[in-house]
Design a protein around this motif. Sequence first.
Motif, mmCIF file in Angstrom:
data_model
loop_
_atom_site.group_PDB
_atom_site.id
_atom_site.type_symbol
_atom_site.label_atom_id
_atom_site.label_comp_id
_atom_site.label_asym_id
_atom_site.label_seq_id
_atom_site.Cartn_x
_atom_site.Cartn_y
_atom_site.Cartn_z
ATOM 1 N N MET A 177 0.647 -1.123 0.051
ATOM 2 C CA MET A 177 -0.133 0.064 -0.054
ATOM 3 C C MET A 177 1.006 1.300 -0.068
ATOM 4 S SD MET A 177 -3.074 0.715 2.510
ATOM 5 C CE MET A 177 -3.581 2.266 2.829
ATOM 6 N N LEU A 178 0.696 2.188 -0.885
ATOM 7 C CA LEU A 178 1.410 3.430 -0.991
ATOM 8 C C LEU A 178 1.449 4.043 0.176
ATOM 9 C CD1 LEU A 178 3.126 5.105 -2.871
ATOM 10 C CD2 LEU A 178 1.131 6.172 -3.564
ATOM 11 N N ARG A 179 0.454 4.324 0.908
ATOM 12 C CA ARG A 179 0.494 5.191 2.253
ATOM 13 C C ARG A 179 1.401 4.448 3.258
ATOM 14 N NH1 ARG A 179 -2.564 4.829 7.141
ATOM 15 N NH2 ARG A 179 -2.720 6.803 8.394
ATOM 16 N N ASP A 180 1.472 3.156 3.403
ATOM 17 C CA ASP A 180 2.423 2.410 4.096
ATOM 18 C C ASP A 180 4.069 2.685 4.027
ATOM 19 O OD1 ASP A 180 0.200 1.268 5.738
ATOM 20 O OD2 ASP A 180 0.511 -0.600 4.646
ATOM 21 N N ASP A 181 4.261 2.618 2.365
ATOM 22 C CA ASP A 181 5.372 3.180 1.943
ATOM 23 C C ASP A 181 5.713 4.619 2.414
ATOM 24 O OD1 ASP A 181 7.800 2.579 0.099
ATOM 25 O OD2 ASP A 181 7.031 4.404 -0.735
ATOM 26 N N VAL A 182 4.769 5.363 2.102
ATOM 27 C CA VAL A 182 5.088 7.111 2.505
ATOM 28 C C VAL A 182 5.456 6.948 4.075
ATOM 29 C CG1 VAL A 182 4.023 9.236 2.740
ATOM 30 C CG2 VAL A 182 3.695 7.793 0.756
ATOM 31 N N LEU A 183 4.733 6.314 4.722
ATOM 32 C CA LEU A 183 4.973 6.589 6.387
ATOM 33 C C LEU A 183 6.344 5.704 6.660
ATOM 34 C CD1 LEU A 183 1.397 5.810 7.801
ATOM 35 C CD2 LEU A 183 2.597 7.946 7.922
ATOM 36 N N SER A 184 6.804 4.891 6.043
ATOM 37 C CA SER A 184 7.962 4.001 5.989
ATOM 38 C C SER A 184 8.901 4.905 5.977
ATOM 39 C CB SER A 184 7.790 2.622 5.691
ATOM 40 O OG SER A 184 8.990 1.987 5.561
ATOM 41 N N ARG A 185 9.053 5.361 4.880
ATOM 42 C CA ARG A 185 9.999 6.263 4.502
ATOM 43 C C ARG A 185 10.314 7.552 5.412
ATOM 44 N NH1 ARG A 185 12.212 4.738 -0.698
ATOM 45 N NH2 ARG A 185 10.863 3.198 -1.666
ATOM 46 N N LEU A 186 9.285 8.043 5.537
ATOM 47 C CA LEU A 186 9.204 9.115 6.430
ATOM 48 C C LEU A 186 9.826 8.965 7.884
ATOM 49 C CD1 LEU A 186 5.967 11.078 5.583
ATOM 50 C CD2 LEU A 186 8.070 11.941 4.962
ATOM 51 N N GLN A 187 9.505 7.913 8.467
ATOM 52 C CA GLN A 187 9.931 7.207 9.607
ATOM 53 C C GLN A 187 11.679 7.025 9.630
ATOM 54 O OE1 GLN A 187 7.056 4.343 10.248
ATOM 55 N NE2 GLN A 187 5.825 5.510 11.304
ATOM 56 N N ALA A 188 12.073 6.645 8.393
ATOM 57 C CA ALA A 188 13.414 6.517 8.228
ATOM 58 C C ALA A 188 14.356 7.577 8.343
ATOM 59 C CB ALA A 188 13.701 5.720 6.807
ATOM 60 N N LEU A 189 13.586 8.846 8.420
ATOM 61 C CA LEU A 189 14.317 10.039 8.289
ATOM 62 C C LEU A 189 14.812 10.345 9.418
ATOM 63 C CD1 LEU A 189 12.294 12.177 5.848
ATOM 64 C CD2 LEU A 189 14.591 11.257 5.215
ATOM 65 N N PRO A 190 15.857 11.064 9.876
ATOM 66 C CA PRO A 190 16.281 11.593 11.209
ATOM 67 C C PRO A 190 14.778 12.579 11.705
ATOM 68 C CG PRO A 190 17.978 12.153 9.643
ATOM 69 C CD PRO A 190 17.045 11.578 8.762
ATOM 70 N N ALA A 191 14.748 12.312 13.131
ATOM 71 C CA ALA A 191 13.783 13.248 13.756
ATOM 72 C C ALA A 191 13.819 14.811 13.493
ATOM 73 C CB ALA A 191 13.712 12.757 15.223
ATOM 74 N N SER A 192 12.945 15.254 13.250
ATOM 75 C CA SER A 192 12.799 16.873 12.883
ATOM 76 C C SER A 192 11.523 17.208 12.976
ATOM 77 C CB SER A 192 13.410 17.155 11.717
ATOM 78 O OG SER A 192 12.787 16.660 10.624
ATOM 79 N N ALA A 193 11.314 18.599 13.026
ATOM 80 C CA ALA A 193 9.801 18.957 13.271
ATOM 81 C C ALA A 193 9.364 18.927 11.778
ATOM 82 C CB ALA A 193 9.991 20.543 13.628
ATOM 83 N N ARG A 194 9.871 19.044 10.787
ATOM 84 C CA ARG A 194 9.349 18.810 9.316
ATOM 85 C C ARG A 194 8.893 17.321 9.237
ATOM 86 N NH1 ARG A 194 12.492 22.000 4.906
ATOM 87 N NH2 ARG A 194 11.362 23.509 5.646
ATOM 88 N N ARG A 195 9.813 16.611 9.556
ATOM 89 C CA ARG A 195 9.583 14.999 9.327
ATOM 90 C C ARG A 195 8.264 14.779 10.123
ATOM 91 N NH1 ARG A 195 11.792 9.681 12.352
ATOM 92 N NH2 ARG A 195 10.487 10.522 13.864
ATOM 93 N N GLU A 196 8.011 15.343 11.457
ATOM 94 C CA GLU A 196 6.918 15.189 12.166
ATOM 95 C C GLU A 196 5.813 15.763 11.785
ATOM 96 O OE1 GLU A 196 6.734 12.784 14.833
ATOM 97 O OE2 GLU A 196 8.820 12.501 14.275
ATOM 98 N N ALA A 197 5.671 16.970 11.023
ATOM 99 C CA ALA A 197 4.851 17.491 10.458
ATOM 100 C C ALA A 197 4.160 16.411 9.166
ATOM 101 C CB ALA A 197 4.899 19.015 9.895
ATOM 102 N N TYR A 198 5.089 16.179 8.517
ATOM 103 C CA TYR A 198 4.751 15.133 7.463
ATOM 104 C C TYR A 198 4.029 13.870 7.857
ATOM 105 C CZ TYR A 198 6.636 17.619 3.302
ATOM 106 O OH TYR A 198 7.047 18.532 2.051
#
Length: 175
Positions: A1-22
């Motif tokens: 599912m595309l939504r799962d891929d999006v969330l997984s890729r975002l979670q792989a980024l270093p923690a930041s306010a921008r990442r959390e907003a996404y």
Amino acid sequence: MLRDDVLSRLQALPASARREAYLDFVRDKGEEALWKGLGPEHLTASAFVFSPDADRTLMCFHRKGGFWVQVGGHLEHGDRSLAAAALREAGEESGLVDLELVGEGITDLDRHELSGGFTCAAHWDIGFTMIADPASALTVSKESRDVRWFPVDALPDGLAPGCARRVQGARAVLG
């Protein structure tokens, strides 16, 4: 599912306010966050395409926006992943068929407001870095007025706001 891929890729980024907003946007809005037309704001996938030596970058002159920007666009239901969406969009908007994704990770996050000829209020853009041969033939899509390679250190006038900073950030992953 595309939504799962999006969330997984975002979670792989270093923690930041921008990442959390996404992450919050995708979790809160669900399908509305993915697809154009379901809400006033949605995700887009873009490609910062560089020559193998990283000295040149591909830019398109966006027809609606009236500015130079990296290639990219809306997610489609057939996209297997966010990276696949960025690759598809880059090929559609440039005609390039030899695009090489650099890694699998996200290299840029940029939420920007839209105005003028756009039918939505904002794009939550997610960028990837790619390599292509600048000698390959280019084609201009109906969404653009022009597609060209530019020296990274001599980008054209009339860039989209923040685009020069984003190009430099995407280039940094090439070393």
